[in-house]
Design a protein around this motif. Structure first.
Motif, PDB file in Angstrom:
ATOM      1  N   TRP A   1     -19.452  64.629  -1.067  1.00  0.00           N
ATOM      2  CA  TRP A   1     -18.943  64.989  -2.401  1.00  0.00           C
ATOM      3  C   TRP A   1     -19.409  64.035  -3.501  1.00  0.00           C
ATOM      4  O   TRP A   1     -19.636  64.472  -4.640  1.00  0.00           O
ATOM      5  N   PRO A   2     -19.605  62.693  -3.249  1.00  0.00           N
ATOM      6  CA  PRO A   2     -20.142  61.886  -4.345  1.00  0.00           C
ATOM      7  C   PRO A   2     -21.525  62.346  -4.782  1.00  0.00           C
ATOM      8  O   PRO A   2     -21.874  62.305  -5.966  1.00  0.00           O
TER       9      PRO A   2
ATOM     10  N   SER B   1     -22.726  63.593  -8.384  1.00  0.00           N
ATOM     11  CA  SER B   1     -23.929  63.114  -9.085  1.00  0.00           C
ATOM     12  C   SER B   1     -24.772  64.299  -9.548  1.00  0.00           C
ATOM     13  O   SER B   1     -25.280  64.314 -10.682  1.00  0.00           O
TER      14      SER B   1
ATOM     15  N   LEU C   1     -23.235  65.846 -12.498  1.00  0.00           N
ATOM     16  CA  LEU C   1     -23.465  65.079 -13.710  1.00  0.00           C
ATOM     17  C   LEU C   1     -24.855  65.384 -14.274  1.00  0.00           C
ATOM     18  O   LEU C   1     -25.036  65.588 -15.497  1.00  0.00           O
TER      19      LEU C   1
ATOM     20  N   LEU D   1     -24.969  56.605 -20.587  1.00  0.00           N
ATOM     21  CA  LEU D   1     -24.513  57.988 -20.754  1.00  0.00           C
ATOM     22  C   LEU D   1     -24.024  58.209 -22.197  1.00  0.00           C
ATOM     23  O   LEU D   1     -24.376  59.201 -22.847  1.00  0.00           O
TER      24      LEU D   1
ATOM     25  N   ILE E   1     -16.050  64.050 -20.081  1.00  0.00           N
ATOM     26  CA  ILE E   1     -16.480  64.840 -18.905  1.00  0.00           C
ATOM     27  C   ILE E   1     -17.599  64.106 -18.176  1.00  0.00           C
ATOM     28  O   ILE E   1     -17.602  64.000 -16.933  1.00  0.00           O
ATOM     29  N   ALA E   2     -18.539  63.605 -18.934  1.00  0.00           N
ATOM     30  CA  ALA E   2     -19.679  62.925 -18.306  1.00  0.00           C
ATOM     31  C   ALA E   2     -19.240  61.659 -17.571  1.00  0.00           C
ATOM     32  O   ALA E   2     -19.697  61.367 -16.456  1.00  0.00           O
TER      33      ALA E   2
ATOM     34  N   LEU F   1     -17.583  62.524 -14.380  1.00  0.00           N
ATOM     35  CA  LEU F   1     -18.560  62.849 -13.335  1.00  0.00           C
ATOM     36  C   LEU F   1     -19.259  61.594 -12.834  1.00  0.00           C
ATOM     37  O   LEU F   1     -19.540  61.465 -11.632  1.00  0.00           O
ATOM     38  N   TRP F   2     -19.527  60.694 -13.761  1.00  0.00           N
ATOM     39  CA  TRP F   2     -20.167  59.435 -13.375  1.00  0.00           C
ATOM     40  C   TRP F   2     -19.235  58.626 -12.459  1.00  0.00           C
ATOM     41  O   TRP F   2     -19.652  57.997 -11.501  1.00  0.00           O
TER      42      TRP F   2
ATOM     43  N   LEU G   1     -16.952  59.882 -10.507  1.00  0.00           N
ATOM     44  CA  LEU G   1     -16.905  60.548  -9.199  1.00  0.00           C
ATOM     45  C   LEU G   1     -18.169  60.252  -8.396  1.00  0.00           C
ATOM     46  O   LEU G   1     -18.110  60.093  -7.168  1.00  0.00           O
ATOM     47  N   ALA G   2     -19.286  60.182  -9.081  1.00  0.00           N
ATOM     48  CA  ALA G   2     -20.530  59.866  -8.376  1.00  0.00           C
ATOM     49  C   ALA G   2     -20.478  58.465  -7.770  1.00  0.00           C
ATOM     50  O   ALA G   2     -21.109  58.196  -6.749  1.00  0.00           O
TER      51      ALA G   2
ATOM     52  N   ALA H   1     -17.937  57.267  -6.396  1.00  0.00           N
ATOM     53  CA  ALA H   1     -17.020  57.314  -5.240  1.00  0.00           C
ATOM     54  C   ALA H   1     -16.137  56.094  -5.165  1.00  0.00           C
ATOM     55  O   ALA H   1     -16.214  55.280  -4.249  1.00  0.00           O
ATOM     56  N   PRO H   2     -15.289  55.919  -6.136  1.00  0.00           N
ATOM     57  CA  PRO H   2     -14.441  54.731  -6.132  1.00  0.00           C
ATOM     58  C   PRO H   2     -13.427  54.780  -4.986  1.00  0.00           C
ATOM     59  O   PRO H   2     -12.970  55.841  -4.584  1.00  0.00           O
TER      60      PRO H   2
ATOM     61  N   VAL I   1     -12.093  67.497 -13.958  1.00  0.00           N
ATOM     62  CA  VAL I   1     -13.437  67.780 -14.472  1.00  0.00           C
ATOM     63  C   VAL I   1     -13.682  69.283 -14.511  1.00  0.00           C
ATOM     64  O   VAL I   1     -14.268  69.818 -15.468  1.00  0.00           O
TER      65      VAL I   1
END
Lengths: 849, 561
Positions: free
Chosen positions: A815-816, A820, A823, B13, B66-67, B70-71, B73-74, B76-77, B544
């Motif tokens: 999911w990460p 990405s 995004l 961003l 929003i961006a 998403l950043w 989430l990317a 993955a904290p 999101v």
């Protein structure tokens, strides 16, 4: 590759994507709609939490680093460096864990676990077995893995069976690398204590190990102290129990395998002891560290149960004589019902008539099954009532037959032969034959005479000694039949001849055909009988009328009547009547006693002279333990499963009255009784400890044994009954929670019988610096069992150890990545919306809305 | 991703979006004369340009949120973990109770469902078998669990939960532990008190066994005459009114009907004890089966090896007395082998090469016939060599004295330390001289045979015990033993004995069910404490999604450029 979704239900949101197109303006570019649809799809799929499972070669490597104090510091560091080097060779697909036996200052770059100490007493102990088990737990199910053990093999416990079993079952390789261990100062590696009852001698042997070169003393000794238990952890030596002889270490380059000592058990109890090696010159301990000394608990068994069969008046004297090592129960012989729980029966001067046959039989059966029997007695037991010929006699190691002397008394025989004319022919022949046969049975010291009557009477053979039997027989043979029969005077003549002769027994034998005159034979014979002369008659021939007369004569003469019709009726009369008179078997005098068997009592024992004893013969298989005048005094042998010992004098009587002042008498007798008693306990108890769990196995040594009762002595001294689980007809098991730091003290009971067992605290553990060579874990063998490699030095491991990897699965959370992608798509979306111009077909930019 | 990297990315961003924001449409009033000029005007009037006053901050912020989400989430904290946080241990009990019905499958299902809700950090999943194997490490994804669970199953073995709990506490003395138990909760998991460092939660409690009947002891003893075997059987049941369990017996796998089964007295309710005597000659393997209606088969059968009928294998050295060969040939219970690797016992003369096997050694001549015993284990229980003689050979000294013509000398032989008590017999050659009566006597073969059997120490288990690994060898006490490779003296070879792993070495299962049911009712609420964990990412993703949907709508309506 497989993809799994943790929350697949979120996928239903994908059904809402078409709404996005529905709500879009008519003028919206389809590319924008598509971009937005993909973007939202990414978000929805991310919500489903996809996880990708990828096939990958991977393994789990576990390194066990023995950094316990037994390993030298240099070796510890070398091992550490080797581990770090190996960690550097691993890839991202491999997982690594390091297990260290002791906390260290520096961490490894991977997950590091530390083994917890298993002992509260020996704080420095570290468990290789636990390390192995922990290492196995780091390798997940279904994954390939390997364990590399860097150790000197000094395992502080031996509970590694389970770990090795798992290695083999799971096919996990185990490699071992040998590290050098520190030299150890001499220590006690094990303490063996013999079974003993109160007042018996307890033998203690300490197995030693260590490097004697580290000692700076000349002589070493082993000392055993009794401790006083206190609630604090410190223990205070109470008193010295025993000390071994000093051992001069200069005589040898190594320590002796063991040092031994012994002491007399003071009371039936659990005795906490401390054993330590000391400088023999000043008694100082070799090490001041209390944890380097050996703490133990010795179980002294209760007194030997002894059944005394004898007079109750002797009970107290016997108890006093034998001391606290025996629990004496006295029974009268008539009251004997069985051996019950006694290990030994003492028959003390018991006459056979008081001890019934059934009781003796019952006792015999008990001996055959293992009970000991000690028989003692003097004249009363062995002579007067002839105990030695009783039912129990075959079980005795000596034979006490009634000694008797054969006495053959003198005889005087006068034979009256009828040689009248009526005897002519066979009658006379038969008469002479009978006379000759009677003469042949006489001893030379006997006297014989022959009177013939043929109307007159005369001495054919005057009364004389029968030493010339052939002359007498010749004289008999010369007789001829003639004349008439006048018996009466012949009997008178023979009577007169016998009357003057000195002999123990006098006989008068009349041989005739009964054709004799009438006379007052009765009166005559009555008179003859009053002179202690018996008259017997023999009728030769077949005179039926005279038979009654001959019978009457024999009857009046208190003799016997014989009828000799022919040679087949011939009898050889034997007037000898030998008699047995008993010898004197109970000897009374002052007799020196010699002791023979040194393993039953110390050599220094010298008993005083004995006053009386029974003469007897030792049986072939028996052993003489003490003798008097070359006669057995104390003998013993194995009978069936039991042992029988005889003491041929009274324990407390005339024969041994000189021993009453002998200070070692009780000790000597007690030892003889102990060696005779049943050696095998009714139950066998085995204790096995595994950290804080104690397993007790109880096996009955006899058939039809009753269930015993098990009790545990707690730390505060109270008795706790522990349940037993029966596993077989003769086998019970108990599994107890027993803290490692506490000694185990158990009591097994059945009826009146008790058995003690003890096990020291941490019995299954060794202190870190007290692991003997024979207790070490064999690293080569361990590697062989684990199908791994063995390296004798750390540097050898650099030669290579290929990591074996197995096809496994790697899970990647997707999911990460989807976030990405979302995004990027979003940014593209915005860019697409905001980009100033678009390229036309004419090759020119045009303004876009 | 490190927070610094994330921040840097966030700034980039923001900057990019700013530029894009500046490229929004704007209109400019231009007076134009004609069509050509319309075209020129449109072309010259730039609709989008970066170089103008920044407007529509709110739109920019909306897009930026929003961006950045998403950043985020990317990136993955995850919540950071440290040793002070409670370690969550999920324990799936795979012991005997779980073999009944579908208990294990249900527990696995529940475990999977619970694990999927939990983050991978600070979480470990363990299989509660005898080894307590790891199913999931702390950093492994729960997606790996289903495949691993496929390969495991419950086995007929005691639960090791208590022992494992003690061990894990010792391993983590300072760290809080939270244990989630999935299985059949006997007293062990229910009786652990909750402390600051330890909490045991029964996350899944399997249904209790009801009306269970099972065999809890099965053992044997050879009678004194050696011709019979006394068998002991114990049956436990939760319904004390049942007095006659239905038993089926098999001897060497053939149906067998014992002539007489004696019921022994007992004071415990629900416990039945039996004893029977079987002639030893009838067979070597006895099995009993309990016919019940309960759904727990694990305790319904047990088996015993009555006698070991395989011949004892003896290897004779070159100089071993020929008399032994005679006896080996005559005794069907003895077999001569040439390979020491296959032998159970060795016979040799002193001076010949030693072996690791229990050995009968014919020593040097002595003045009297001598016999020495060497055995660590035997020495602890028997103190007199005469008693040893009786036990080993069944003869007393008197009998042997008669045969030998003189009393034998008996003694203990000091022995090297070894873990497995290798036995030895040292006999002087006087016994075997032709002129000795004993050689030709009826006792001699018996003496040899008994001595060899004593050396081999071949005893079958006195009672049926659950073997933790059934295919591995066990010793006479039923303890797992391996070939003692880890000492230099290999000692004797243990028999491979496959046990029927049906007998439970644990407290009476049947009698505990009632108590367990009550206790379960009391702790049922604990099940709720396994709350599903919703990762933060899920909420962020939903947010999101919502924001994107709103933004799309707004763009379509022209609310935002």
């Amino acid at each position: 590759m497989n993809i799994t979704f943790s929350h697949p239900l979120y996928g239903l949101l994908l059904l809402l994507i078409p709404l996005l197109w529905w709500f879009a303006a008519a003028t919206t570019d389809w590319r924008k709609k598509l971009l937005r649809s993909v973007l939202l799809s990414c978000i929805i799929v991310a919500l489903m939490e996809p996880v990708g499972l990828f096939a990958q070669l991977r393994s789990t490597q576990v390194f066990i680093w023995d950094n316990s104090p037994s390993v030298t510091t240099a070796q510890q560091q070398e091992a550490r460096a080797s581990i770090e080097q190996k960690l550097a060779q691993l890839t991202d697909s491999d997982n690594a864990v390091v297990i260290q036996l002791h906390p260290s200052q520096q961490d490894f770059p991977v997950s590091t676990l530390t083994i917890a100490s298993q002992s509260s007493i020996t704080d420095s102990s570290s468990s290789l077995s636990m390390a192995l088990e922990l290492a196995l737990q780091q390798i997940p199910v279904g994954e390939m893995g390997a364990i590399t053990l860097y150790s000197d093999g000094h395992a502080t416990d031996s509970h590694w069976q389970s770990a090795i079993t798992q290695l083999q079952e799971r096919n996990i390789r185990l490699h071992t690398v040998a590290l050098q261990s520190r030299s150890q100062t001499p220590f006690i590696a094990a303490l063996k204590v013999s079974d003993a009852r109160v007042t018996q001698r307890v033998k203690v042997a300490a197995n030693l190990a260590g490097d004697v070169s580290l000692l700076n003393v000349d002589t070493v000794q082993l000392s055993l102290y009794q401790l006083a238990e206190s609630k604090a952890t410190t223990r205070h030596p109470l008193k010295l129990l025993a000390r071994s002889p000093a051992y001069d270490i200069n005589d040898s380059d190594s320590l002796p395998a063991s040092l031994t000592l012994s002491f007399v058990a003071p009371q039936a109890d659990f005795i906490p002891v401390l054993a330590r090696l000391e400088n023999a010159q000043d008694g100082s301990p070799l090490t001041s560290d209390p944890q380097q000394q050996w703490h133990d608990v010795i179980a002294i068994q209760p007194p030997l149960p002894l059944l005394h069969i004898g007079d109750s008046s002797a009970h107290e004297s016997l108890e006093r004589l034998l001391g606290p090592g025996f629990q004496v129960t006295t029974q009268q012989p008539e009251q004997f019902q069985g051996v019950a729980d006694n290990a030994l029966v003492l028959l003390n001067n018991v006459t056979a008539s008081r001890f019934s046959k059934n009781s003796q039989q019952r006792l015999l059966q008990s001996i055959e099954q293992g009970t000991g029997l000690f028989v003692s007695g003097g004249q009363r037991a062995f002579v007067d009532d002839n105990f030695a010929s009783s039912t129990l006699a075959p079980a005795l190691p000596v034979r006490v037959p009634p000694q008797q002397t054969l006495n053959q008394d003198s005889i005087a025989l006068a034979i009256v032969i009828d040689s009248s004319g009526s005897m002519m022919g066979d009658p006379l022949r038969l008469a002479k034959q009978m006379a000759r046969l009677a003469v042949q049975k006489l001893k030379p010291s006997d006297q014989v005479g022959v009177v013939e009557f043929y109307g007159a009477r005369q001495w054919a053979v005057p009364m004389q000694l029968a030493e010339h039997a052939e002359l007498i027989e010749r004289s008999i043979g010369k007789m001829q039949a003639q004349g008439g029969s006048t018996l009466f005077p012949a009997i008178e003549e023979a009577y007169f001849g016998l009357k003057n002769v000195t002999a123990r027994y006098k006989h008068l034998l009349v041989i005739s055909d009964a054709g004799v005159e009438e006379n007052n034979y009765r009166q005559l014979l009555k008179h003859i009988v009053s002179e202690n002369i018996t008259v017997s008659t023999a009728l030769v021939g077949s005179n039926q009328e005279g038979e009654q007369r001959m019978v009457d004569l024999a009857r009046w003469g208190h003799g016997r009547y014989y009828s000799i019709n022919n040679d087949f009726d011939m009898v050889q009369l034997d007037f000898n009547a030998p008699q047995l008179t008993p010898d004197e078997i109970y000897q009374q005098d002052q007799f020196n006693v010699s002791l023979h068997r040194n393993d039953w009592w110390p050599k220094a024992l010298t008993p005083p002279p004995l006053r009386g004893f029974i003469k007897a013969d030792k049986r072939l298989a028996a052993t003489t333990l003490a003798s008097v005048a070359q006669q057995p005094l104390l003998s013993s042998w194995q009978y069936g499963s039991g042992r029988v010992t005889t003491l041929l004098t009274e324990i407390l009587g005339t024969g041994s009255e000189t021993w009453s002042d002998w200070p070692d008498y009780g000790n000597w007798l007690a030892r003889a009784l102990q060696h005779t008693a049943q050696q095998q306990q009714p139950y066998q108890m085995t204790l096995q400890r595994q950290f804080s769990q104690l397993r007790v196995d109880i096996t009955a040594n006899q058939a039809n044994a009753l269930p015993p009762q098990l009790s545990r002595v707690s730390a505060d001294g109270s008795l706790i009954t522990e349940p037993l689980t029966r596993r077989a007809p003769h086998h019970w098991v108990a599994i107890l929670e027993q803290p490692s730091s506490e000694a185990a003290r158990l009591i097994l009971q059945q009826g009146g019988w008790q058995q003690f067992a003890a096990q020291r605290a941490d019995a299954d553990l060794h202190a870190e610096l007290q692991v003997a060579n024979w207790q070490k874990l064999s690293l080569p063998a361990l590697a062989e069992a684990g199908q791994g490699q063995y390296w004798s030095t750390v540097s050898d491991t650099l030669l290579g150890q290929s990591l074996q990897r197995q096809q496994g699965q790697r899970a990647v959370v997707l999911w990460p990545w989807l976030a990405s992608l979302a995004l990027i798509l979003y940014l593209l979306d915005i860019l697409y919306r905001r980009w100033p111009a678009s390229w036309t077909r004419n090759g020119r930019w045009r303004v876009r809305k | 991703m490190s927070p610094l990297a994330w921040l840097l990315g966030a700034f980039l961003l923001a900057g990019g979006l700013l530029l894009l924001q500046r490229l929004r449409e704007r209109y400019k009033a231009l007076p134009v004369a004609n069509m050509v000029l319309w075209q020129q005007a449109l072309q010259s009037s730039q609709v989008r340009s970066l170089w103008h006053r920044f407007r529509h901050w709110l739109t920019y912020l909306f897009i930026l949120v929003i961006a950045l989400l998403l950043w985020l989430l990317a990136a993955a904290p995850q919540w950071s973990v440290n040793d002070q946080q409670a370690l969550k241990l999920y324990y799936l009990d795979a012991s005997a109770y779980m073999t009944a019905g579908n208990r294990f499958a249900e527990a696995k299902h529940q475990l999977l469902a619970d694990i999927e809700q939990q983050p991978a950090a600070n979480r470990r999943v363990l299989l509660g078998d005898l080894e307590t194997r790891l199913l999931l490490r702390e950093d492994e994804q729960s997606a790996l669990l289903p495949a691993r669970l496929e390969t495991v199953r419950a086995q007929l073995q005691p639960s090791r939960f208590s022992a494992w709990l003690r061990q894990i506490q010792q391993q983590n003395p300072q760290r809080p532990l939270r244990v989630f138990y999935y299985g059949y909760p006997t007293q062990a998991p229910l009786s652990v008190p909750t402390t600051t460092l330890l909490q045991v939660v029964v996350a899944h409690a399997s249904a209790p066994l009801t009306n269970n009947q099972g065999i809890t002891s099965f053992g044997k003893q050879i009678t004194a005459d050696g011709k019979h075997i006394r068998v002991y059987l114990e049956v436990a049941q939760s319904d004390p009114t049942v007095t006659a369990p239905r038993l089926q017996w098999f001897l060497d796998e053939r149906p067998y009907q014992p002539q007489r089964i004696q019921q022994l007295a007992t004071t415990e309710p629900g416990l039945l004890r039996y004893e029977l005597v079987i002639p030893r000659s009838l067979g070597s393997h006895l099995r009993v089966r309990l016919i019940t209606n309960d759904n727990f088969r694990g305790d319904d059968h047990a088996s015993l090896t009555m006698t070991d009928s395989t011949p004892l294998r003896i290897v004779l050295s070159e100089q071993a007395p020929k008399l032994f060969m005679r006896v080996l040939a005559a005794d069907p219970g003895l077999q001569q082998v040439s390979d020491a690797e296959q032998a159970d016992v060795a016979v040799r003369r002193s001076g010949e090469a030693k072996s690791d096997l229990p050995t009968w050694v014919i020593g040097a001549p002595t003045t009297t016939p001598s016999l020495s015993f060497a055995s660590n284990s035997a020495r602890t229980s028997v103190s007199s060599p005469e008693t040893m003689l009786q036990q080993v050979f069944g003869f007393d000294v008197a009998t042997l004295t008669q045969r030998l013509g003189q009393p034998p000398s008996l003694s203990w032989q000091p022995q090297n330390k070894s873990l497995y008590g290798q036995r030895q017999l040292l006999m002087s050659p006087d016994w075997l001289q032709q002129k000795s009566d004993i050689v030709d006597s009826a006792t001699f073969p018996l003496l040899i045979s008994r001595g060899l059997n004593w050396l081999a120490n071949r005893q079958s288990l006195s009672y049926a015990k659950i073997a933790e690994q059934p295919t591995l060898p066990v010793n006479a006490q039923g303890e797992l033993q391996l070939k003692p490779f880890f000492t230099r003296t290999t000692g004797q070879k243990w028999q491979q004995q496959t046990l029927n792993p049906a007998l439970l070495e644990m407290p009476l299962t049947a009698l505990k069910t009632t108590a367990t049911a009550e206790a379960l009712a009391a702790v049922a609420s604990d099940v709720d404490s396994v709350k599903p964990h919703r990762p933060l990412a899920n909420y962020l993703l939903l947010l999101v999604l919502l924001l994107l949907a709103v933004e799309w709508l707004a763009v379509q309506r022209g609310w935002i450029p």
